[in-house]
Motif scaffolding. Structure first.
Motif, PDB file in Angstrom:
ATOM      1  N   PRO A   1       0.814  -1.311  -0.134  1.00  0.00           N
ATOM      2  CA  PRO A   1       0.438  -0.085  -0.093  1.00  0.00           C
ATOM      3  C   PRO A   1       0.745   1.017  -0.315  1.00  0.00           C
ATOM      4  CG  PRO A   1       0.142  -1.049   1.852  1.00  0.00           C
ATOM      5  CD  PRO A   1       0.619  -1.909   1.582  1.00  0.00           C
ATOM      6  N   GLU A   2       2.215   1.699   0.530  1.00  0.00           N
ATOM      7  CA  GLU A   2       2.466   2.362   0.586  1.00  0.00           C
ATOM      8  C   GLU A   2       3.347   3.028  -1.153  1.00  0.00           C
ATOM      9  OE1 GLU A   2       3.553   4.021   2.878  1.00  0.00           O
ATOM     10  OE2 GLU A   2       2.485   2.656   4.014  1.00  0.00           O
ATOM     11  N   VAL A   3       3.471   2.083  -1.702  1.00  0.00           N
ATOM     12  CA  VAL A   3       3.507   2.000  -2.882  1.00  0.00           C
ATOM     13  C   VAL A   3       2.141   2.963  -4.152  1.00  0.00           C
ATOM     14  CG1 VAL A   3       4.071   1.730  -5.449  1.00  0.00           C
ATOM     15  CG2 VAL A   3       6.235   0.934  -3.124  1.00  0.00           C
ATOM     16  N   ASP A   4       1.429   1.763  -4.076  1.00  0.00           N
ATOM     17  CA  ASP A   4       0.586   1.746  -4.837  1.00  0.00           C
ATOM     18  C   ASP A   4      -0.846   2.451  -4.850  1.00  0.00           C
ATOM     19  OD1 ASP A   4       1.303  -0.684  -5.937  1.00  0.00           O
ATOM     20  OD2 ASP A   4       0.532  -1.730  -4.860  1.00  0.00           O
ATOM     21  N   SER A   5      -0.786   3.887  -4.951  1.00  0.00           N
ATOM     22  CA  SER A   5      -1.621   4.923  -4.350  1.00  0.00           C
ATOM     23  C   SER A   5      -3.164   4.189  -5.416  1.00  0.00           C
ATOM     24  CB  SER A   5      -1.243   6.136  -4.824  1.00  0.00           C
ATOM     25  OG  SER A   5      -0.937   5.754  -6.203  1.00  0.00           O
ATOM     26  N   PRO A   6      -3.811   5.118  -5.165  1.00  0.00           N
ATOM     27  CA  PRO A   6      -5.215   5.135  -6.267  1.00  0.00           C
ATOM     28  C   PRO A   6      -4.675   5.453  -8.002  1.00  0.00           C
ATOM     29  CG  PRO A   6      -5.724   5.970  -4.423  1.00  0.00           C
ATOM     30  CD  PRO A   6      -4.417   5.831  -4.338  1.00  0.00           C
ATOM     31  N   GLU A   7      -3.751   5.857  -7.757  1.00  0.00           N
ATOM     32  CA  GLU A   7      -3.114   6.211  -9.722  1.00  0.00           C
ATOM     33  C   GLU A   7      -2.950   5.087  -9.817  1.00  0.00           C
ATOM     34  OE1 GLU A   7      -4.573   9.506  -7.366  1.00  0.00           O
ATOM     35  OE2 GLU A   7      -3.204   8.526  -6.890  1.00  0.00           O
ATOM     36  N   VAL A   8      -1.727   4.350  -8.955  1.00  0.00           N
ATOM     37  CA  VAL A   8      -1.104   3.861  -9.247  1.00  0.00           C
ATOM     38  C   VAL A   8      -1.603   2.456  -9.096  1.00  0.00           C
ATOM     39  CG1 VAL A   8       0.702   1.763  -8.962  1.00  0.00           C
ATOM     40  CG2 VAL A   8       1.277   4.821  -8.263  1.00  0.00           C
ATOM     41  N   LEU A   9      -2.712   2.343  -8.878  1.00  0.00           N
ATOM     42  CA  LEU A   9      -3.951   1.332  -8.729  1.00  0.00           C
ATOM     43  C   LEU A   9      -3.912   0.829 -10.327  1.00  0.00           C
ATOM     44  CD1 LEU A   9      -4.852   0.435  -5.808  1.00  0.00           C
ATOM     45  CD2 LEU A   9      -3.181  -1.081  -7.174  1.00  0.00           C
ATOM     46  N   SER A  10      -4.705   1.899 -10.968  1.00  0.00           N
ATOM     47  CA  SER A  10      -5.721   2.915 -11.936  1.00  0.00           C
ATOM     48  C   SER A  10      -4.549   2.535 -13.246  1.00  0.00           C
ATOM     49  CB  SER A  10      -5.810   4.097 -12.042  1.00  0.00           C
ATOM     50  OG  SER A  10      -7.022   4.911 -12.919  1.00  0.00           O
ATOM     51  N   GLU A  11      -3.563   2.798 -13.383  1.00  0.00           N
ATOM     52  CA  GLU A  11      -2.362   3.033 -14.447  1.00  0.00           C
ATOM     53  C   GLU A  11      -2.652   1.365 -14.403  1.00  0.00           C
ATOM     54  OE1 GLU A  11      -0.869   4.685 -16.679  1.00  0.00           O
ATOM     55  OE2 GLU A  11      -2.801   5.967 -15.891  1.00  0.00           O
ATOM     56  N   TYR A  12      -2.003   0.280 -13.179  1.00  0.00           N
ATOM     57  CA  TYR A  12      -2.043  -0.974 -13.480  1.00  0.00           C
ATOM     58  C   TYR A  12      -3.062  -1.399 -14.548  1.00  0.00           C
ATOM     59  CZ  TYR A  12      -1.209  -5.853 -11.347  1.00  0.00           C
ATOM     60  OH  TYR A  12      -1.434  -7.212 -11.214  1.00  0.00           O
ATOM     61  N   LEU A  13      -4.312  -1.499 -13.576  1.00  0.00           N
ATOM     62  CA  LEU A  13      -5.503  -1.537 -14.179  1.00  0.00           C
ATOM     63  C   LEU A  13      -5.004  -1.476 -16.288  1.00  0.00           C
ATOM     64  CD1 LEU A  13      -8.680  -1.580 -12.362  1.00  0.00           C
ATOM     65  CD2 LEU A  13      -7.447  -3.097 -13.083  1.00  0.00           C
ATOM     66  N   LYS A  14      -5.627  -0.934 -16.527  1.00  0.00           N
ATOM     67  CA  LYS A  14      -4.788  -0.082 -17.676  1.00  0.00           C
ATOM     68  C   LYS A  14      -4.320  -1.080 -18.840  1.00  0.00           C
ATOM     69  CE  LYS A  14      -6.204   4.154 -17.405  1.00  0.00           C
ATOM     70  NZ  LYS A  14      -5.682   5.763 -16.967  1.00  0.00           N
ATOM     71  N   ALA A  15      -3.268  -2.227 -17.755  1.00  0.00           N
ATOM     72  CA  ALA A  15      -2.140  -2.973 -19.031  1.00  0.00           C
ATOM     73  C   ALA A  15      -2.527  -3.892 -19.147  1.00  0.00           C
ATOM     74  CB  ALA A  15      -0.818  -2.980 -17.854  1.00  0.00           C
ATOM     75  N   TYR A  16      -4.459  -4.561 -18.970  1.00  0.00           N
ATOM     76  CA  TYR A  16      -4.726  -5.406 -18.767  1.00  0.00           C
ATOM     77  C   TYR A  16      -6.234  -5.470 -19.620  1.00  0.00           C
ATOM     78  CZ  TYR A  16      -1.642  -6.917 -15.883  1.00  0.00           C
ATOM     79  OH  TYR A  16      -0.215  -7.583 -15.458  1.00  0.00           O
ATOM     80  N   PRO A  17      -6.774  -6.140 -20.371  1.00  0.00           N
ATOM     81  CA  PRO A  17      -7.272  -6.309 -21.330  1.00  0.00           C
ATOM     82  C   PRO A  17      -9.053  -7.075 -20.537  1.00  0.00           C
ATOM     83  CG  PRO A  17      -6.601  -8.356 -21.528  1.00  0.00           C
ATOM     84  CD  PRO A  17      -5.859  -7.654 -20.653  1.00  0.00           C
ATOM     85  N   ILE A  18      -9.006  -5.458 -19.222  1.00  0.00           N
ATOM     86  CA  ILE A  18     -10.732  -6.010 -18.656  1.00  0.00           C
ATOM     87  C   ILE A  18     -12.057  -5.378 -19.577  1.00  0.00           C
ATOM     88  CG2 ILE A  18     -11.508  -5.079 -16.831  1.00  0.00           C
ATOM     89  CD1 ILE A  18      -9.230  -4.504 -15.806  1.00  0.00           C
ATOM     90  N   ALA A  19     -12.847  -6.756 -19.378  1.00  0.00           N
ATOM     91  CA  ALA A  19     -14.091  -6.724 -19.984  1.00  0.00           C
ATOM     92  C   ALA A  19     -15.628  -5.518 -19.378  1.00  0.00           C
ATOM     93  CB  ALA A  19     -14.628  -7.920 -20.301  1.00  0.00           C
ATOM     94  N   ASP A  20     -14.705  -5.478 -18.725  1.00  0.00           N
ATOM     95  CA  ASP A  20     -15.746  -4.389 -17.924  1.00  0.00           C
ATOM     96  C   ASP A  20     -15.684  -4.254 -16.165  1.00  0.00           C
ATOM     97  OD1 ASP A  20     -17.827  -2.791 -16.370  1.00  0.00           O
ATOM     98  OD2 ASP A  20     -19.104  -4.751 -16.516  1.00  0.00           O
ATOM     99  N   THR A  21     -14.626  -2.348 -16.479  1.00  0.00           N
ATOM    100  CA  THR A  21     -14.247  -1.794 -15.569  1.00  0.00           C
ATOM    101  C   THR A  21     -14.223  -1.909 -13.968  1.00  0.00           C
ATOM    102  OG1 THR A  21     -13.428  -0.131 -16.006  1.00  0.00           O
ATOM    103  CG2 THR A  21     -11.995  -0.995 -16.661  1.00  0.00           C
TER     104      THR A  21
END
Length: 195
Positions: free
Chosen positions: A101-121
């Protein structure tokens, strides 16, 4: 005569498959109450155990700097979601608790999700906003899952399971999330729990 026997065998085989499809029995394997929580998701929105209640959800523990199981776990979850969509399962959530959690802010997590082919975010909740010590004890108490910071690296030791949580916030099953993911079983279980 041979043709009639062969046809009879085929009819029995197809009938048994159709009968088994309609009679899937969900068997809970765990009974662990998830502790109450209030966290922040990748969109900077508050997510609580209470807001998740009413629908089943799949949980996992990941972190964005992970160089081993987290990328395949996240990708495999996108495959699970595609299968849920194909089977017309709609009322569910996918919840990922960061274990860094010290590294994974909401913004970092949001960017992380963009790297995957998610059908319904809209179904995904990547949670953060707590201390490392908290997530270690929360994982243990709420999921019987091991999470431990590795003091010698920037990695965090954790299990690669998916956890099925019912609409009441009870963990009822777990599955391998990194290899040999039982997608069909997960979908069948989710279908039962969304009825």
């Amino acid at each position: 005569m041979k043709k009639k026997s062969m046809m009879l065998v085929m009819v029995i085989f197809v009938s048994s498959i159709l009968a088994s499809c309609g009679s899937y029995k969900f068997q809970p394997e765990l009974n662990i109450k998830v502790e109450d929580f209030t966290q922040t998701n990748q969109n900077n929105e508050e997510v609580t155990l209470e807001t998740l209640k009413g629908k089943p959800w799949l949980a996992m523990f990941i972190f964005t700097k992970c160089n081993t199981v987290c990328p395949p776990m996240t990708f495999n979850m996108t495959e699970v979601q595609k299968a849920l969509i194909d089977d017309k399962v709609e009322d569910y959530n996918i919840v990922a608790f960061t274990i860094d959690p010290e590294v994974d802010s909401p913004e970092v997590l949001s960017e992380y999700l963009k790297a995957y082919p998610i059908a319904d975010t809209s179904k995904w909740q990547l949670l953060t906003g707590y201390k490392q010590e908290y997530i270690e004890q929360f994982a243990r108490k709420s999921f019987n899952s091991h999470v431990k910071n590795d003091p010698n690296t920037d990695q965090v030791i954790h299990m690669s399971s998916y956890y099925l949580v019912n609409a009441d916030g009870i963990v009822v099953k777990d599955y391998d999330g990194a290899a040999d993911v039982p997608v069909d079983t997960i979908v069948a279980d989710m279908k039962v729990l969304t009825k």
